[in-house]
Design a protein around this motif. Sequence first.
Motif, PDB file in Angstrom:
ATOM      1  N   THR A  40     -55.499 -61.329  48.798  1.00 48.03           N
ATOM      2  CA  THR A  40     -55.970 -61.134  47.413  1.00 48.03           C
ATOM      3  C   THR A  40     -55.592 -62.275  46.479  1.00 48.03           C
ATOM      4  O   THR A  40     -56.219 -62.459  45.443  1.00 48.03           O
ATOM      5  CB  THR A  40     -55.408 -59.816  46.842  1.00 48.03           C
ATOM      6  N   SER A  41     -54.561 -63.063  46.831  1.00 48.28           N
ATOM      7  CA  SER A  41     -54.135 -64.142  45.937  1.00 48.28           C
ATOM      8  C   SER A  41     -54.834 -65.455  46.296  1.00 48.28           C
ATOM      9  O   SER A  41     -54.818 -65.864  47.462  1.00 48.28           O
ATOM     10  CB  SER A  41     -52.612 -64.323  46.050  1.00 48.28           C
ATOM     11  N   GLY A 235     -46.192 -57.306  47.677  1.00 50.81           N
ATOM     12  CA  GLY A 235     -46.564 -58.418  46.798  1.00 50.81           C
ATOM     13  C   GLY A 235     -45.952 -59.751  47.185  1.00 50.81           C
ATOM     14  O   GLY A 235     -46.268 -60.778  46.586  1.00 50.81           O
ATOM     15  N   VAL A 236     -45.067 -59.758  48.177  1.00 51.38           N
ATOM     16  CA  VAL A 236     -44.363 -61.003  48.567  1.00 51.38           C
ATOM     17  C   VAL A 236     -45.375 -62.103  48.914  1.00 51.38           C
ATOM     18  O   VAL A 236     -45.335 -63.200  48.358  1.00 51.38           O
ATOM     19  CB  VAL A 236     -43.408 -60.741  49.766  1.00 51.38           C
ATOM     20  N   LEU A 241     -45.048 -66.482  47.633  1.00 54.39           N
ATOM     21  CA  LEU A 241     -45.638 -66.880  46.355  1.00 54.39           C
ATOM     22  C   LEU A 241     -46.737 -65.913  45.921  1.00 54.39           C
ATOM     23  O   LEU A 241     -47.656 -66.275  45.201  1.00 54.39           O
ATOM     24  CB  LEU A 241     -46.152 -68.319  46.446  1.00 54.39           C
ATOM     25  N   GLY A 242     -46.611 -64.672  46.367  1.00 51.08           N
ATOM     26  CA  GLY A 242     -47.503 -63.609  45.916  1.00 51.08           C
ATOM     27  C   GLY A 242     -48.699 -63.391  46.808  1.00 51.08           C
ATOM     28  O   GLY A 242     -49.283 -64.341  47.329  1.00 51.08           O
ATOM     29  N   GLY A 243     -49.051 -62.113  47.006  1.00 55.80           N
ATOM     30  CA  GLY A 243     -50.251 -61.818  47.763  1.00 55.80           C
ATOM     31  C   GLY A 243     -50.096 -60.589  48.636  1.00 55.80           C
ATOM     32  O   GLY A 243     -49.068 -59.905  48.616  1.00 55.80           O
TER      33      GLY A 243
END
Lengths: 280, 186
Positions: A40-41, A235-236, A241-243
């Motif tokens: 998603t990121s 979310g890690v 760095l997110g995703g």
Amino acid sequence: MKVIEAKKITEIVKLLCIEANYELPRDIFKSLKERIKEETSPLGREILKDIIANAEIAKTQRMPICQDTGIVVVFVEIGQEVHIVNGSLEEAINEGVRLGYEEGYLRKSVVKSPILRINTGDNTPAIIHYHICEGNRLSITVMPKGAGSENMSALKMLKPSDGVEGIKNFVIETVEKAGPNACPPSIVGIGIGGDFELAPYLAKKALLRKVGERNTDEVIAQLEEELLQEINTLGVGPQGLGGSTTALDVHIETYPTHIASLPVAVNLGCHVTRHATFVL
Amino acid sequence: MYKKVTTPLDDGIVNQLKAGDLILLSGEIYTARDEAHKRMIESLNRGEKLPFEIRNSVIYYVGPCPPKPGQVVGSCGPTTSGRMDKYTPVLIELGLKGMIGKGYRSKEVIEAMKKYKAVYFTAIGGAGALLAQKVKKAEIVAYEDLGTEAIYKFLVEDFPVIVTIDIYGNNLYEIEKEKYKTNLKR
């Protein structure tokens, strides 16, 4: 009875060390590619693309995927009808590591004393696990294990009353705490049961299973699915760095345990969870 | 989408760098990891000079693979930065302006970064083969006996990094994780 020359084992271990470090297992490569579509990121997608490009460069240029070419973990399954001649099995394996790390231009990452920390200069000794089984086969698996993910791994002696919820909480806490340090997306190896030393061994062996394959026990397979889903809601993300891609898979191995015990070990594998096997 | 930045860094440059910026870094950077940091701090404690000019420099936390014939350097991705946290604030105080690594930093390091204006970049952990393509020259500066842990001077060209903690204390690890967290239980 099968007779195997020790020098044959050296040759095989040497080639396995080089192969494992240059070429990412296909199942992991395939899983990384599939995850790009689901991530998603936007930054996470870019990171996954770079991780794939890196594996391709390593393969074509015949160089290590990651500079941390690890301490070598070797799983030996030896049939009780196998006879090794003209040398010691252990020395033959270590000689293979020595040659593989020299000829493959791999990094030497082993220190002789954990206190004095002087490099052994040839990446030996390996950490060798022997398993004696029936028959006349000799199977050797080489797993170069990097320290980034290894250092974030953990063991906990739970109470039987902690149950499945307790197991889940410990696994998820460990993955979340590891964050970027473990080089996600991770493969999460889990050992449940046995005792204080068997659980981490099972967790490490779990990292050898192909991404996408489930435990044959239905209850455990279900737990693997649930953990994978929940880990990917943390979310890690890729590199922390997110995703939505924190783990590529969760693998659990179990063993009977004491009526009073529930040992749980989590051995994290990075996105470069390398291993190569040869069967004689 | 990438910003180009050249070393050495200074306050004017780091003031402009914000968490989340994608950077292509060029110029000289110095490699140092666990043992090299330990030795540098021991040198300082004995009142000796550091083996390179720390002011405005960038340190890359890496232990490269040996180069094959014809290669500048072998695979060389970042190592976990947190192991250098203990040694880092004093280097930042002496003028270190940038660090490249991967993973979390301690509160003490982040406070020093804010106070003395230093930036933390991350490179992709495990992307050692890709990052090696961006290193154009490598020479040993100090501690050759440490092998992979020696201090090298790398000349890099368009080395891809991400500003992960900036001089204002913005931390990309925290910001992005919060954005993508969909877990309602934890």
